[in-house]
Structures are given as structure tokens and as C-alpha cells.
Design a protein around this motif. Structure first.
Motif, short mmCIF file in Angstrom:
data_model
loop_
_atom_site.label_atom_id
_atom_site.label_comp_id
_atom_site.label_asym_id
_atom_site.label_seq_id
_atom_site.Cartn_x
_atom_site.Cartn_y
_atom_site.Cartn_z
N LYS A 269 0.84 -1.21 0.00
CA LYS A 269 0.00 0.00 0.00
C LYS A 269 0.87 1.26 0.00
O LYS A 269 0.56 2.24 -0.68
N LYS A 270 1.97 1.25 0.77
CA LYS A 270 2.86 2.41 0.81
C LYS A 270 3.51 2.65 -0.55
O LYS A 270 3.61 3.79 -1.00
N LEU A 271 3.95 1.58 -1.20
CA LEU A 271 4.55 1.72 -2.53
C LEU A 271 3.55 2.28 -3.53
O LEU A 271 3.88 3.18 -4.31
N ARG A 272 2.32 1.77 -3.51
CA ARG A 272 1.30 2.26 -4.44
C ARG A 272 0.95 3.72 -4.17
O ARG A 272 0.74 4.49 -5.10
N ALA A 273 0.89 4.09 -2.89
CA ALA A 273 0.58 5.48 -2.54
C ALA A 273 1.69 6.41 -3.03
O ALA A 273 1.41 7.50 -3.56
N GLU A 274 2.94 6.00 -2.87
CA GLU A 274 4.05 6.83 -3.35
C GLU A 274 4.01 6.96 -4.86
O GLU A 274 4.20 8.05 -5.41
N LEU A 275 3.73 5.87 -5.56
CA LEU A 275 3.65 5.91 -7.02
C LEU A 275 2.51 6.84 -7.47
O LEU A 275 2.69 7.64 -8.39
N ASP A 276 1.36 6.75 -6.82
CA ASP A 276 0.23 7.63 -7.16
C ASP A 276 0.60 9.10 -6.94
O ASP A 276 0.26 9.96 -7.76
N GLN A 277 1.28 9.38 -5.83
CA GLN A 277 1.72 10.74 -5.51
C GLN A 277 2.65 11.27 -6.60
O GLN A 277 2.49 12.38 -7.09
N LEU A 278 3.61 10.44 -7.00
CA LEU A 278 4.56 10.87 -8.03
C LEU A 278 3.87 11.12 -9.37
O LEU A 278 4.17 12.11 -10.04
N LYS A 279 2.96 10.23 -9.73
CA LYS A 279 2.29 10.37 -11.03
C LYS A 279 1.27 11.50 -11.05
O LYS A 279 1.18 12.24 -12.03
N SER A 280 0.49 11.64 -10.00
CA SER A 280 -0.61 12.61 -10.03
C SER A 280 -0.24 14.00 -9.54
O SER A 280 -0.89 14.97 -9.92
N VAL A 281 0.81 14.13 -8.72
CA VAL A 281 1.17 15.45 -8.18
C VAL A 281 2.53 15.92 -8.69
O VAL A 281 2.66 17.01 -9.24
N GLU A 282 3.55 15.08 -8.51
CA GLU A 282 4.90 15.51 -8.84
C GLU A 282 5.15 15.63 -10.35
O GLU A 282 5.83 16.55 -10.79
N ARG A 283 4.59 14.71 -11.14
CA ARG A 283 4.79 14.76 -12.60
C ARG A 283 4.22 16.05 -13.20
O ARG A 283 4.91 16.73 -13.96
N PRO A 284 2.98 16.45 -12.86
CA PRO A 284 2.46 17.73 -13.38
C PRO A 284 3.28 18.94 -12.91
O PRO A 284 3.47 19.89 -13.68
N LYS A 285 3.79 18.89 -11.67
CA LYS A 285 4.63 19.99 -11.17
C LYS A 285 5.90 20.11 -12.02
O LYS A 285 6.33 21.21 -12.34
N ALA A 286 6.51 18.96 -12.34
CA ALA A 286 7.74 18.98 -13.15
C ALA A 286 7.46 19.53 -14.54
O ALA A 286 8.24 20.33 -15.07
N SER A 287 6.35 19.13 -15.13
CA SER A 287 5.98 19.64 -16.46
C SER A 287 5.75 21.15 -16.43
O SER A 287 6.16 21.87 -17.33
N GLN A 288 5.11 21.61 -15.38
CA GLN A 288 4.85 23.05 -15.23
C GLN A 288 6.15 23.83 -15.05
O GLN A 288 6.32 24.90 -15.60
N ALA A 289 7.09 23.26 -14.28
CA ALA A 289 8.38 23.92 -14.07
C ALA A 289 9.14 24.06 -15.38
O ALA A 289 9.76 25.10 -15.65
N ILE A 290 9.07 23.03 -16.23
CA ILE A 290 9.72 23.09 -17.54
C ILE A 290 9.05 24.15 -18.41
O ILE A 290 9.72 24.95 -19.06
N ALA A 291 7.72 24.18 -18.40
CA ALA A 291 6.98 25.17 -19.20
C ALA A 291 7.31 26.59 -18.74
O ALA A 291 7.53 27.48 -19.58
N ASP A 292 7.38 26.80 -17.42
CA ASP A 292 7.70 28.13 -16.89
C ASP A 292 9.11 28.55 -17.30
O ASP A 292 9.34 29.70 -17.69
N ALA A 293 10.05 27.61 -17.22
CA ALA A 293 11.43 27.93 -17.59
C ALA A 293 11.55 28.19 -19.09
O ALA A 293 12.31 29.07 -19.52
N ARG A 294 10.80 27.44 -19.90
CA ARG A 294 10.82 27.61 -21.36
C ARG A 294 10.32 29.00 -21.74
O ARG A 294 10.81 29.61 -22.69
N ASP A 295 9.35 29.50 -21.00
CA ASP A 295 8.77 30.82 -21.29
C ASP A 295 9.75 31.96 -21.01
O ASP A 295 9.51 33.10 -21.44
N LYS A 296 10.84 31.66 -20.33
CA LYS A 296 11.78 32.73 -19.97
C LYS A 296 12.79 33.03 -21.07
O LYS A 296 13.70 33.81 -20.86
#
Length: 157
Positions: free
Chosen positions: A13-40
Motif C-alpha cells: 500500500k505504501k509503494l502504491r501510494a508513493e507511485l500515485d503521488q509521483l504520477k498525479s502530483v509531482e509529474r504535473p509539477k515537473a511539467s509546469q516547471a519546464i513550461a515556466d522555464a521555457r517561457d523565460k
């Protein structure tokens, strides 16, 4: 080729929760950070863009590793385990023969080990030394500072 790893239901359960967190929260944050940096502006001299891309690469690597771990994970059925000898998920009460101190540990998979909560890895020196022993046996365990003798007082689940 990956090896099969054994986990408790809680560990999976802990492994699945961590994977869900990475996919649903951290992955979009990383994409947004790249988009923000690209706009500069100019990407050839944009350290923020390079850092965001590297962070995304590390995140994707972690996600892939977790997915591989979960694909090779097996849940241990605790009801089928023998309590006459020390096995994975055994709760073992031991007594140090040198100082008389008593300790209780649960032997778990390496990824679930947490000494603060009394969970030690079956791959640790003490874990390896206890495996297969029965109540009343003396486990002679080689540790970095010599050899320790532990008497097995109790085995439970």
C-alpha cells in the motif's frame, strides 16, 4: 532480470501510494516547471530549464523503478507461515547473552526495514543469523565488532 520481492500488505500500500503521488502530483509539477522555464527565453543559456529537465528525468526514473518493484512484488500470506522457526514476518524476542538485554524485532523485507519501529531486514546480519532458528536456540551472529550470541525466547506473528 528483476528479482521477486516479498512485502506485507501494508508495504505494498505504501509503494502504491508513493507511485500515485509521483504520477498525479509531482509529474504535473515537473511539467509546469519546464513550461515556466521555457517561457523565460533562450533555452541554450537557461539554467532553470536545464535544472527542471534534470528533475523531470530523475522523477521519471523513480516512477519507472517503483513500477518495476510493484510488478515484481508479492504479498506474503501471514496465515500460512510456520511459527516454530524464524521466517520473514516473524516477531522474534531475543536475549543478548553478553549483557542480558531483551529485544523484540519483526523480520521484514529490506525495503520495509525501520529500526525505530522494531522492523529489521532479513538481509541484515542479525536478520540472517536469526532465520531458521527455533525457540531456545542460540544464534551466533557475526557483526562488524565481533560475534554476538542471542537466545531466541519467543517467536510469534
Amino acid at each position: 532480470m528483476s528479482k521477486v520481492s516479498y512485502y506485507t500488505e501494508e508495504g505494498i500500500k505504501k509503494l502504491r501510494a508513493e507511485l500515485d503521488q509521483l504520477k498525479s502530483v509531482e509529474r504535473p509539477k515537473a511539467s509546469q516547471a519546464i513550461a515556466d522555464a521555457r517561457d523565460k527565453g533562450d533555452l541554450s543559456e537557461n539554467a532553470e530549464y536545464d535544472a527542471a529537465k534534470e528533475a523531470q528525468g530523475l522523477l521519471e526514473m523513480r516512477i519507472a523503478k517503483l513500477e518495476e518493484t510493484l510488478a515484481n512484488a508479492r504479498v506474503i500470506d501471514e496465515s500460512q507461515l510456520d511459527t516454530s522457526k524464524v521466517l520473514v514476518l516473524s516477531k522474534v524476542k531475543i536475549k543478548n547473552q553478553t549483557n542480558g538485554m531483551e529485544m523484540t524485532y519483526t523480520l521484514v523485507a529490506e525495503s520495509e526495514a525501520d529500526l525505530k519501529s522494531g522492523k529489521i531486514s532479513v538481509n541484515s546480519p542479525i536478520g540472517k543469523g536469526l532465520l531458521g532458528k527455533s525457540v531456545g536456540d542460540i544464534a551466533e551472529i557475526k557483526v562488524p565488532n565481533g560475534t554476538m550470541n542471542f537466545e531466541i525466547l519467543e517467536i510469534s506473528r
